[in-house]
Design a protein around this motif. Sequence first.
Motif, short mmCIF file in Angstrom:
data_model
loop_
_atom_site.label_atom_id
_atom_site.label_comp_id
_atom_site.label_asym_id
_atom_site.label_seq_id
_atom_site.Cartn_x
_atom_site.Cartn_y
_atom_site.Cartn_z
N VAL A 189 34.53 58.97 48.79
CA VAL A 189 34.64 58.33 47.48
C VAL A 189 34.10 56.91 47.64
O VAL A 189 34.47 56.20 48.57
N ILE A 190 33.21 56.52 46.72
CA ILE A 190 32.65 55.17 46.72
C ILE A 190 33.01 54.52 45.39
O ILE A 190 32.81 55.11 44.33
N THR A 191 33.54 53.31 45.47
CA THR A 191 33.85 52.55 44.26
C THR A 191 33.06 51.24 44.28
O THR A 191 32.87 50.65 45.34
N HIS A 192 32.60 50.83 43.12
CA HIS A 192 31.90 49.54 42.96
C HIS A 192 32.79 48.73 42.03
O HIS A 192 32.99 49.11 40.87
N SER A 193 33.35 47.64 42.53
CA SER A 193 34.44 46.98 41.83
C SER A 193 34.30 45.46 41.77
O SER A 193 33.64 44.85 42.61
N LEU A 194 35.00 44.90 40.80
CA LEU A 194 35.20 43.46 40.71
C LEU A 194 36.59 43.18 41.24
O LEU A 194 37.56 43.83 40.82
N PHE A 248 46.07 39.05 42.45
CA PHE A 248 45.05 39.97 42.95
C PHE A 248 44.83 41.09 41.95
O PHE A 248 45.77 41.67 41.42
N LYS A 249 43.54 41.40 41.70
CA LYS A 249 43.21 42.49 40.79
C LYS A 249 41.95 43.19 41.29
O LYS A 249 40.94 42.55 41.54
N TRP A 250 42.05 44.51 41.42
CA TRP A 250 40.93 45.37 41.82
C TRP A 250 40.54 46.17 40.58
O TRP A 250 41.34 46.93 40.05
N GLN A 251 39.34 45.94 40.09
CA GLN A 251 38.88 46.58 38.86
C GLN A 251 37.64 47.42 39.16
O GLN A 251 36.53 46.91 39.20
#
Length: 122
Positions: free
Chosen positions: A70-75, A56-59
């Motif tokens: 807080v908003i994150t846009h991730s792969l 598992f990887k959150w990038q």
Amino acid sequence: MTNKEIVLKAMNELFHEKDSEAIARYWHEDYKQHNPGMTDGHEGLKNLLPALDANFKWQPGIIVEQGDIVITHSLVNGWGPVPVIVADIFRLQGGKIAEHWDVVQEEVPASKSASGHAMTSF
């Protein structure tokens, strides 16, 4: 520490370092989860860890902080069988993550998108 820094540390320590103690450090005791497949509270997060793929990887790419949001846009790799793009929305209270919403879609490579652009900012 800013709210953005708290979210980044929390996500890294829980999901990459697999440190379940991070839940008590970074998630509010009354944590509310708005993803329909997950439950509220610390127990829901603890139950999620063993179910995650070992790779598992959150990038995160774009990160926006405004007040307690807080908003994150991730792969994300390893959430399911294919990579997904996730917009996570976190609300913090007292320096801890109090609520979470997300929008998830399968990644489409730039080579297969109508515009030829990647779905990520990196």
